[in-house]
Structure formats: C-alpha cells, structure tokens
Write a protein that holds these residues in place. Sequence first.
Motif, PDB file in Angstrom:
ATOM      1  N   ASN A  45     -18.671 -24.234  81.001  1.00 30.18           N
ATOM      2  CA  ASN A  45     -19.444 -24.102  82.244  1.00 30.18           C
ATOM      3  C   ASN A  45     -20.789 -24.821  82.140  1.00 30.18           C
ATOM      4  OD1 ASN A  45     -17.532 -22.611  83.583  1.00 30.18           O
ATOM      5  ND2 ASN A  45     -18.485 -20.626  83.195  1.00 30.18           N
ATOM      6  N   ALA A  46     -21.427 -24.665  80.992  1.00 28.39           N
ATOM      7  CA  ALA A  46     -22.735 -25.298  80.799  1.00 28.39           C
ATOM      8  C   ALA A  46     -22.585 -26.819  80.855  1.00 28.39           C
ATOM      9  CB  ALA A  46     -23.322 -24.866  79.455  1.00 28.39           C
ATOM     10  N   ALA A  49     -22.139 -27.963  84.329  1.00 29.43           N
ATOM     11  CA  ALA A  49     -23.403 -27.897  85.076  1.00 29.43           C
ATOM     12  C   ALA A  49     -24.292 -29.092  84.718  1.00 29.43           C
ATOM     13  CB  ALA A  49     -24.123 -26.586  84.776  1.00 29.43           C
ATOM     14  N   LYS A  52     -23.041 -32.227  86.381  1.00 31.31           N
ATOM     15  CA  LYS A  52     -23.431 -32.318  87.790  1.00 31.31           C
ATOM     16  C   LYS A  52     -24.848 -32.866  87.937  1.00 31.31           C
ATOM     17  CE  LYS A  52     -20.377 -28.649  89.309  1.00 31.31           C
ATOM     18  NZ  LYS A  52     -20.309 -27.198  89.379  1.00 31.31           N
ATOM     19  N   ASP A  87     -28.653 -23.923  79.084  1.00 33.22           N
ATOM     20  CA  ASP A  87     -28.371 -25.317  79.407  1.00 33.22           C
ATOM     21  C   ASP A  87     -29.419 -25.824  80.385  1.00 33.22           C
ATOM     22  OD1 ASP A  87     -27.465 -25.297  82.328  1.00 33.22           O
ATOM     23  OD2 ASP A  87     -26.031 -23.852  81.492  1.00 33.22           O
ATOM     24  N   GLY A  91     -28.011 -25.598  87.447  1.00 32.31           N
ATOM     25  CA  GLY A  91     -28.455 -24.254  87.825  1.00 32.31           C
ATOM     26  C   GLY A  91     -27.752 -23.732  89.063  1.00 32.31           C
ATOM     27  N   MET A  92     -28.112 -22.515  89.476  1.00 29.29           N
ATOM     28  CA  MET A  92     -27.482 -21.919  90.655  1.00 29.29           C
ATOM     29  C   MET A  92     -28.537 -21.331  91.590  1.00 29.29           C
ATOM     30  SD  MET A  92     -24.145 -19.917  89.149  1.00 29.29           S
ATOM     31  CE  MET A  92     -24.691 -19.705  87.461  1.00 29.29           C
ATOM     32  N   ASN A 100     -20.454 -17.344  92.971  1.00 25.21           N
ATOM     33  CA  ASN A 100     -19.738 -17.756  91.770  1.00 25.21           C
ATOM     34  C   ASN A 100     -19.495 -16.626  90.784  1.00 25.21           C
ATOM     35  OD1 ASN A 100     -19.808 -20.299  92.800  1.00 25.21           O
ATOM     36  ND2 ASN A 100     -21.571 -20.945  91.586  1.00 25.21           N
ATOM     37  N   LEU A 101     -20.473 -15.742  90.675  1.00 23.53           N
ATOM     38  CA  LEU A 101     -20.316 -14.705  89.660  1.00 23.53           C
ATOM     39  C   LEU A 101     -19.939 -13.353  90.256  1.00 23.53           C
ATOM     40  CD1 LEU A 101     -23.231 -15.626  87.231  1.00 23.53           C
ATOM     41  CD2 LEU A 101     -20.955 -16.595  87.420  1.00 23.53           C
ATOM     42  N   ALA A 105     -13.308 -17.213  90.446  1.00 23.06           N
ATOM     43  CA  ALA A 105     -13.042 -18.507  91.086  1.00 23.06           C
ATOM     44  C   ALA A 105     -11.882 -18.376  92.060  1.00 23.06           C
ATOM     45  CB  ALA A 105     -12.716 -19.555  90.026  1.00 23.06           C
ATOM     46  N   VAL A 133     -10.081 -17.208  82.886  1.00 19.55           N
ATOM     47  CA  VAL A 133     -10.991 -16.480  83.757  1.00 19.55           C
ATOM     48  C   VAL A 133     -12.457 -16.812  83.538  1.00 19.55           C
ATOM     49  CG1 VAL A 133      -9.473 -14.607  84.296  1.00 19.55           C
ATOM     50  CG2 VAL A 133     -10.742 -14.595  82.179  1.00 19.55           C
ATOM     51  N   GLY A 134     -12.726 -17.757  82.705  1.00 19.15           N
ATOM     52  CA  GLY A 134     -14.073 -18.311  82.609  1.00 19.15           C
ATOM     53  C   GLY A 134     -15.153 -17.314  82.292  1.00 19.15           C
ATOM     54  N   PHE A 135     -16.180 -17.355  83.118  1.00 19.84           N
ATOM     55  CA  PHE A 135     -17.379 -16.577  82.873  1.00 19.84           C
ATOM     56  C   PHE A 135     -17.102 -15.107  82.549  1.00 19.84           C
ATOM     57  CE2 PHE A 135     -20.510 -13.745  84.800  1.00 19.84           C
ATOM     58  CZ  PHE A 135     -21.600 -14.012  83.999  1.00 19.84           C
ATOM     59  N   THR A 180     -29.683 -22.950  83.299  1.00 19.58           N
ATOM     60  CA  THR A 180     -29.153 -21.586  83.245  1.00 19.58           C
ATOM     61  C   THR A 180     -29.215 -21.049  81.822  1.00 19.58           C
ATOM     62  OG1 THR A 180     -27.640 -22.117  85.048  1.00 19.58           O
ATOM     63  CG2 THR A 180     -27.105 -20.174  83.736  1.00 19.58           C
ATOM     64  N   MET A 273      -6.032 -24.800  81.058  1.00 17.70           N
ATOM     65  CA  MET A 273      -5.798 -23.385  81.297  1.00 17.70           C
ATOM     66  C   MET A 273      -4.347 -22.977  81.168  1.00 17.70           C
ATOM     67  SD  MET A 273      -8.394 -22.749  84.353  1.00 17.70           S
ATOM     68  CE  MET A 273     -10.129 -23.033  84.122  1.00 17.70           C
TER      69      MET A 273
HETATM   70  P1  ADP Z   1     -14.732 -21.784  86.696  1.00 16.62           P
HETATM   71  O1  ADP Z   1     -15.608 -22.394  85.647  1.00 16.62           O
HETATM   72  O2  ADP Z   1     -13.284 -21.828  86.360  1.00 16.62           O
HETATM   73  O3  ADP Z   1     -15.039 -22.260  88.077  1.00 16.62           O
HETATM   74  P2  ADP Z   1     -16.211 -19.420  86.032  1.00 16.62           P
HETATM   75  O4  ADP Z   1     -15.985 -17.979  86.359  1.00 16.62           O
HETATM   76  O5  ADP Z   1     -16.321 -19.758  84.593  1.00 16.62           O
HETATM   77  O6  ADP Z   1     -15.042 -20.209  86.715  1.00 16.62           O
HETATM   78  O7  ADP Z   1     -17.514 -19.902  86.739  1.00 16.62           O
HETATM   79  C1  ADP Z   1     -17.654 -19.739  88.117  1.00 16.62           C
HETATM   80  C2  ADP Z   1     -18.669 -20.713  88.666  1.00 16.62           C
HETATM   81  O8  ADP Z   1     -19.985 -20.317  88.314  1.00 16.62           O
HETATM   82  C3  ADP Z   1     -18.550 -22.120  88.153  1.00 16.62           C
HETATM   83  O9  ADP Z   1     -17.573 -22.852  88.874  1.00 16.62           O
HETATM   84  C4  ADP Z   1     -19.951 -22.671  88.411  1.00 16.62           C
HETATM   85  O10 ADP Z   1     -20.090 -23.077  89.762  1.00 16.62           O
HETATM   86  C5  ADP Z   1     -20.815 -21.456  88.196  1.00 16.62           C
HETATM   87  N1  ADP Z   1     -21.383 -21.478  86.851  1.00 16.62           N
HETATM   88  C6  ADP Z   1     -20.945 -20.830  85.754  1.00 16.62           C
HETATM   89  N2  ADP Z   1     -21.723 -21.089  84.684  1.00 16.62           N
HETATM   90  C7  ADP Z   1     -22.693 -21.935  85.109  1.00 16.62           C
HETATM   91  C8  ADP Z   1     -23.805 -22.610  84.490  1.00 16.62           C
HETATM   92  N3  ADP Z   1     -24.068 -22.453  83.180  1.00 16.62           N
HETATM   93  N4  ADP Z   1     -24.566 -23.382  85.266  1.00 16.62           N
HETATM   94  C9  ADP Z   1     -24.316 -23.564  86.578  1.00 16.62           C
HETATM   95  N5  ADP Z   1     -23.285 -22.979  87.218  1.00 16.62           N
HETATM   96  C10 ADP Z   1     -22.476 -22.182  86.496  1.00 16.62           C
END
Ligand code: ADP
Length: 635
Positions: A45-46, A49, A52, A87, A91-92, A100-101, A105, A133-135, A180, A273
């Motif tokens: 994820n970092a 970001a 981007k 990172d 950012g968000m 996102n959180l 997704a 499931v990522g984050f 972030t 995945m």
């Molecule tokens: P995925 O990465 O599969 O989309 P995640 O649950 O890991 O799913 O993350 C969800 C979203 O949160 C990411 O798509 C991104 O937009 C945002 N995100 C997560 N971590 C970061 C980060 N370190 N910096 C910026 N945005 C982030």
Amino acid sequence: MLTKQQRMIILRKKQFKAESKKLLDMMINSIYTHKEIFLRELISNASDAIDKLYFKSLTDDSVTLSRNDFKIQIDLDKESRTITLSDNGIGMTAQELENNLGTIAKSGSQSFKAENAHSDNSEDISVIGQFGVGFYSSFMVADKVEVVTKAFGDDTAYRWTSTGADGYTIEECEKDSVGTTITLHIKEDNENENYSQYLEQYRIDELVKKYSDYIRYPIVMEMSHQVPDPEKEGEYITEISMETLNSMVPLWRKSKSEIKPEDYNEFYKSKYMDYTDPLAVIHTKTEGQATFDALMFIPENPPYDFYSKEYEKGLQLYSNGVLIMDKCSDLLPDYFSFVKGLVDSADLSLNISREMLQHDHQLKIIAKAIDKKIKNELAKMLKNDREKYEKFFKAFGLQLKYGVYANYGMDKDSLKDLLLFSSSNGEYVTLKEYVGRMADSQEVIYYACGESTEKISLLPQIDAVKEKGYEVLYFTDEIDEFAIQMLMEYDGKHFANICKDDLDLSTDAEKEIISKKNEDAKDLLEKMKNILEGKVTAVKLSNKLGTHPVSLTAEGYVSLEMEKVLNSMPGANQGVKAQLVLEINSNHPVAEKLANADDEALAKYTMLLYSSARLIAGLDLENPTEFSDIIAEMM
Ligand code: ADP
C-alpha cells in the motif's frame, strides 16, 4: 494548532460497514498461519501511494520531492510493542480515510459477500488468501491500529484509530509532511502465537526480503550490529545505522539464473492475490523489433471473478520499471484473458495516454510477441507435462475453444493444436493424436454432442461407430461444434457428427440392402411422416442403430446441439430449427410391428417412437401428456 477540546468535537466514532466488520472479526480471530503477510500488504500500500505521488511529480511542479526522496521507513519499539510504517506517498484526505479504511476494497467486499453466504471459521484462510484483504490484515497481529495521514494538497492531517470490530474514530491531528504513518500495537503472545517476533529486527528484515524485495523504493530500518570496539581489543560495541532492506530490483529485471521458483511463486501470490502457486511462469527478455521484459503467470484456478462481467483481462504495463497502466487489455487476446502478469518496456513513453496506447505500434508488436510466447509455453507443457496441461485445460480450455471460433476463425490455426477433447477412449485427446491413430478405413473425424460424456456414451448411434473400431470425440461444451465448424478440417480430415443423417459407415452391399428396405417400406414411412405433421422431414429405416430401436438425426447444416445453443442465446426467437429425420432400426422387432400395424396403432406407435427419440436426443417433449396417455393406454 487545535486544542484538545476542539479535537474532541470532531472526534467521531463510527461503525464499520457490515461486511467489513465480519471480515475484521475473521482477521482478529484468524487461525490463518501466514499472519506475517500483514507486512507485505502494508508495504505494498505504501509503495502504491508513493507511485501515485511520483507519478504526479512528473507533470505537477508543486510536488517538491524527486525520485530519490521517496522511501518507506519501518520503526520498531519493543517497549511500547509497536511497529510503525511511514511513507511519503500521496496520503489520504478525511473522505478517503473514511472510504478506504471504513470499508474493504470494493472488489473485495463484493466477492466477500458472495463467499460469505457459506463461510465459517475454517474458511477464513481461503477468504484471506483469495481476496488479499490488504490493510485489514494488520488486525491479525495488532489489537490497535493508528493511521496518521496527510494528503497531497491538503492542509489538514487526520488520525484514524481502531481497536478492531467495534468501530473506528477519525480526528484531526498534526503532521508536518505529506504521507501516511501506520502504527500497529502488536498483540500479546499466547500459547499458540508468538506475536513478539514482529518486534525483532532480524524477523522484519527477513520478511521484507522474502515478500517485498522488489519494491522500487527503499524500505529503511534502523539496524543494530555488534562490531569490534576500535578502542578495546576483544570487546564489541553496538553500532546503529539506517539500512535499506530491499534490493529494489524488480523481480522481472533480475537475471533468470538469480531467481528461485519460490521467488516467482511468492511474487505471483502477493501481487495477484492468489493463494495457490501458479501452474506456469513465463519470464522472457526480448530484444529486437521491440525490447521488453515480460513476467507472466498461468494460474492454477480461474480467479474468483473470472466468469463475472467485472473481470478485466490485461497485463500491467511498466515503462522502465514505472507502472504506467494497471490492466492493459491490448496486450492479451481474449482467449488468454486468464493470464496474469506484466510487461516492462523502455520503448514506451511514460506519459502515454490510454487512447494513444491503443494505436501504439510498439505495443502491437509486443502484444504479438506475447501471444506467441504464451502459445509456445502451452505447447511445451502439453508435450512435456501432460497431467499439468490437462489440469490447465480443465480450467481454461473453454477460452481456447472460443478463441478458435471468435473473429471468424482468425486464430484457429495457431490454437487448434492446443485443444483437447474427451473421447470414446475414455481420455483426453488432441486432434493430432486422434488423426494419428485413425483406422485405415476411417476417412473422417467422428464426434458426438451431449450434456456429459456419460450421456453421449449412451447415444444409440455410438455403438455402430465404435463397432467399426472408430474413436469418437465427445463434445460436451456448447462451443465445441461451432469451433469445429470453424476449423472445417484437421490435417485434411473433415469432421462428422455421428448424430447427423448423412453419417456413412456402411459398405456398398449394406447400403444396397438398406436402400431396398426403405424402398419397400416407402408407403409406410410416408404415412408415419404425415402422422408427425411436419415435425420431421423424413422417416427412414436405418442399419446403424445397433440394438436401439429409434433415433433422431439432423439433416443439413444445423445439428440438434446447435439448435439448442442457438435458441438459448439471448434474443433468439426460437427460429433456428434443425431438420429432423426419424430413424427406425430396420433390424429391430419394432420395424416389423410397424409394418403390421393398422392405422390407429400406427399413429400411436409413431408418436411414441418419435417422443422417445426426442428424449434420447436431449430435447423436450412437445406434448408430454399425450406421450404418457398413449403409454398408459397401451399398458
Ligand atoms: P487495496 O490495497 O487492495 O485497495 P487495502 O485495504 O489494503 O486494499 O487499502 C485500501 C485503500 O486504502 C487503498 O486502495 C488506498 O487507497 C488506501 N491506502 C492504504 N494504505 C495507504 C497508504 N499507505 N497511503 C495512501 N493510501 C493508502
């Protein structure tokens, strides 16, 4: 600077969306043995970001960072049991944090909903593996997670905090730079799980090297080493330095000799995945008309959304290591839509737009080369590892058959040798193998269509063909017959449907006998045809039904199977009709019974035979009530 009181006012406690909460519960109570993947997910994820923001910097002067400023930093604190990832990516905003959180997704949550209908604890492993499931995977190792983030172009920073399933809070906070920072409060150890390992330098170093080595930005961490004390001989001191843990060379840019099979497998699983190793890896470095590296994978199973409309084919496209498009569909033909992977070429401009790319000459050359590479790889697998190829074909063979048929057969010649069919021999066979073992007297390739190989093997026509010692291909997919008609022939041999009227297995003498029998029974057969009132174009006596009394065959271009398929297509108006011929076995006692029947009995027998023949052919009865009435009456 906000006062504590002001901050409290904007502090909002929120609940996770329902599916997210279920998934979170699963994470928290997970028995998943690969909890370590949380680190890979956060790093990835970092890295995204940073990608981007870096991408933005190419066109936006207000980004003050340059390529070498980007990094991901990991800090460990054993005392407070935290691991922190920072990172300096994009950012968000508050809204993005929420979106996102607060929910998983979108693609993940939809598939999760579908899967969740029959999920219990034991299934969490496949859910986690499948949907990456990522984050949320943080909650496998942490009982509290804090995210502090400041979006590029935003003056305000925000803190997102959650202790898991009972919701999260978002509040304003202080943060100097864009990016972030995620802090995981690591769980206490218990008898099953040693969570403290994630607070150890060596362990984190190991995990970064294992899963995230190719990440293109430095992943730095403070490392302490014991070094000889320059002042006191024989003694050691601790030296602390910031070190980059990853090699930063993308896997596909390394030389093949440096890469172990596990490296490919790990890369595939984390990036695409999947929780199973790929069936095949294709790694090529091509120079010439186009210069590019490609790393492609053939999955073992279709991705969970493969047959849904949402599924998008495509390879990732990199220009010199920088991602320029996530799913470049022009790189893959439809029949290879299951292939995952990426292409990296220095020949492509970094700022090329999607529209421009479509017309890019270089891209077309690459796509052509890739198509060939995949075909070669499959041909190699078919030759060297039959078992694996059959596994592949069960998963994706249908795609190849559609490929033969699609685009007016444009690709049929390059695909025909990759096809497999079930056969009366009880095994999968290629067309080449079939033709190679054809009997001397055999002139055509025989096939039969049906719902399943079992049903086909029960067709009345099968026995006569098998008796001659001929092999029959069993077509169980709707597309099969269409694909074959597109091929027209293989190695000069035409295809013949054994359920077609013109099937010709007889010797000249046999032909003479049956044609005489038909001549003699002309009036009877004509009568039967009239009884059926246009439902069939002819009633004939046949010598190719073995021990079975009747069968329906089709005359002309449209076979029975094709009629079914064409009429089941959306928008069909039931207009397509196969021309049916009712065949009566001339050697069966029913033939004699018919010859001796009076008009009333003949009408009933004809309806019965016609109806049974429809059933055998897998067609509906036009009038089931009449059918059952006649049977009951005769009983
Ligand atoms: P995925 O990465 O599969 O989309 P995640 O649950 O890991 O799913 O993350 C969800 C979203 O949160 C990411 O798509 C991104 O937009 C945002 N995100 C997560 N971590 C970061 C980060 N370190 N910096 C910026 N945005 C982030």
